[in-house]
Design an enzyme around this catalytic site. Structure first.
Site, PDB file in Angstrom:
ATOM      1  N   ASP A 246       0.844  -1.182   0.000  1.00  0.00           N
ATOM      2  CA  ASP A 246       0.000   0.000   0.000  1.00  0.00           C
ATOM      3  C   ASP A 246       0.896   1.255   0.000  1.00  0.00           C
ATOM      4  OD1 ASP A 246      -3.111   0.629   0.434  1.00  0.00           O
ATOM      5  OD2 ASP A 246      -1.993   2.061   1.643  1.00  0.00           O
ATOM      6  N   TYR A 396      -3.694  11.303   1.295  1.00  0.00           N
ATOM      7  CA  TYR A 396      -4.129  11.150  -0.094  1.00  0.00           C
ATOM      8  C   TYR A 396      -4.177  12.499  -0.801  1.00  0.00           C
ATOM      9  CZ  TYR A 396      -5.335   6.268   0.740  1.00  0.00           C
ATOM     10  OH  TYR A 396      -5.269   4.924   1.011  1.00  0.00           O
ATOM     11  N   HIS A 453      -4.622  -7.847   0.103  1.00  0.00           N
ATOM     12  CA  HIS A 453      -3.928  -6.578   0.238  1.00  0.00           C
ATOM     13  C   HIS A 453      -3.156  -6.436   1.548  1.00  0.00           C
ATOM     14  CE1 HIS A 453      -3.224  -2.418  -0.861  1.00  0.00           C
ATOM     15  NE2 HIS A 453      -3.660  -2.003   0.319  1.00  0.00           N
TER      16      HIS A 453
END
Length: 477
Positions: A246, A396, A453
């Site tokens: 990630d 982000y 993930h």
């Protein structure tokens, strides 16, 4: 085997592509491959840079406090009482019949989760588990950076120890690594190679968990990579290994580009690498029927095309959080920071679909198939107790606002020895032939048999073994 594969590929290609298109397609593919080869060779090293992320101006009267200070996670009664009060006041809404996790976190199952959190989950017990490993803080670029530092427990006389920096992502935390830590630091007692033991450092990204949030805009993965490099130097490591998934993958890749002379090896369980433009289209078009022609394996085909055939819908459905966090993070942050039930639903929905997309078909999202509720809620609690959800989602905004696809690292290859663990339920698959366009020194590439993930959290044994195998190849043990 290879002859049969070649014949199968040729047969499939002839069945679906006219012979008149073969020559121009091959020429076009050759041109695309040449572009791939030339891409990324303009820049050799990323500039390390400098930054100050604390409040106000950087002080010039004295140097930065470089002390490494012990830190202990605490469970205060006031925090627990406030949590229980908010959980008791949760406003539930009526679920849709048979909606399962297709509309997000199943609102019927949320009642079950909140009941467990309120009545059975023991934060004080979990804090003791958190504190079983040594925690520290140190100030770097004006921020108090939190990390755990775990050393091997059983070593043979003269045995070499390999320093390893492991970096988490969102919505994870340093706690993702708690099940893999004993396997890496005490491998002999967990069925792994006892000769490859690691000294592991797991920091919290600034703005996540117990690491202080930046006071200024502009804190990107570049800044995180630089801070973690300084952290390793402060701990006395001039050479070390890196591991990430990630955001951890992005940060460790950047560190490898900034200071390749310090990175002995880079191990990733998440790689977003696709050829651009014509190369990507040619690879996908030809690879579906003649994978051998574009360097894809049968396993690559099995992993790429079920996703690609649903790509538009899947992307729209699964990346809504990303668009929100990359544009208006403080809006969603305000809601999540005020409601523990909302925070749990928002975070744990990702631990369902990102672990296995098929889990959205289950009433409970399959959350207990790979994780315990205590582990999942402890990760949520790290966000809740620290109030870090707002600053974590801002990461982000900082990264995507600044032209994510045109940053200096995009045109720069990664030359350090690289190991890739490709888990089958990861949302995107980067086959070796694509990964090689960015990573020019792939030492190991493993098609993992299961997992998604959150690899260290889901499949710690598989990941630990792959890290060991990668390091053994780099070190030629």
């Amino acid at each position: 085997m290879w002859r049969q594969l070649l014949e199968d590929g040729r047969s499939a290609f002839n069945d679906h592509w006219p012979h008149s298109l073969l020559i121009p397609a091959t020429v076009g593919l050759g041109g695309a491959l040449l572009c791939w080869k030339l891409n990324g060779r303009n820049i050799k090293t990323l500039e390390l840079g400098e930054g100050w992320w604390g409040p106000g101006e950087k002080p010039h009267t004295h140097g930065e406090d470089t002390r490494v200070r012990p830190f202990v996670v605490e469970a205060s009664e006031s925090d627990i009482e406030d949590l229980h009060r908010r959980l008791d006041g949760t406003r539930f809404f009526s679920p849709l019949e048979d909606s399962r996790f297709h509309y997000g976190f199943n609102s019927a199952h949320l009642r079950t989760l909140i009941s467990y959190w309120r009545n059975k989950y023991d934060w004080k017990k979990q804090v003791k588990i958190l504190n079983k490993y040594p925690h520290f803080k140190t100030t770097i670029e004006g921020l108090d950076v939190h990390f755990i530092h775990v050393k091997p427990t059983h070593l043979n006389p003269g045995q070499k120890v390999y320093p390893l920096l492991m970096v988490h992502g969102w919505p994870g935390s340093f706690y993702e690594f708690y099940h893999i830590l004993p396997l890496l630091t005490d491998p002999g007692n967990h069925g792994l190679n006892p000769n490859i033991a690691f000294e592991v450092i797991c920091p919290s990204i600034p703005g996540y968990g117990f690491s202080e949030a930046p006071s200024k805009t502009g804190f990107t993965a570049f800044a995180a990579a630089r801070i973690f490099y300084k952290l390793m130097l402060r701990l006395g490591f001039n050479e070390f290994y890196l591991q990430g998934g990630d955001w951890g993958s992005r940060i460790t890749c950047l560190l490898s580009q900034m200071k390749s002379e310090s990175v002995k090896g880079l191990h990733l369980n998440f790689v977003m690498q696709m050829p651009g433009g014509l190369g990507w289209m040619m690879s996908l078009l030809i690879g579906r029927y003649a994978p051998w022609l574009v360097g894809l394996t049968r396993e690559d085909v099995k992993r790429i095309y079920p996703f690609m055939e649903k790509n538009v819908f899947t992307t729209l459905r699964e990346t809504g959080y990303l668009h929100l966090q990359a544009t208006k993070p403080d809006t969603i942050g305000s809601a999540l920071n005020d409601s523990p039930a909302g925070l749990a639903a928002y975070i744990l929905e990702k631990f369902s679909t990102a672990t296995d997309m098929s889990f959205q078909d289950l009433e409970d999202g399959g959350l207990d198939r790979k994780f315990s509720l205590d582990d999942l809620l402890t990760n949520v609690m790290i966000y809740w107790i620290t109030g870090a959800i707002s600053s974590s989602v801002r990461f982000y905004k900082e990264n995507f606002t600044r032209n994510f696809n045109n940053t200096p690292d995009i045109k720069m290859a990664i030359s350090v020895p690289t190991g890739i663990a490709a888990f089958p339920c990861e949302m995107a698959h980067a086959p070796p032939v694509w990964a090689k366009q960015k990573f020019h020194n792939i030492v190991s590439y493993t098609y993992m048999p299961r997992g998604g993930h959150f690899a260290a959290f889901e499949e710690p044994e598989l990941l630990a073994q792959d890290i060991q195998n990668f390091v053994s190849k780099v070190e030629k043990i």
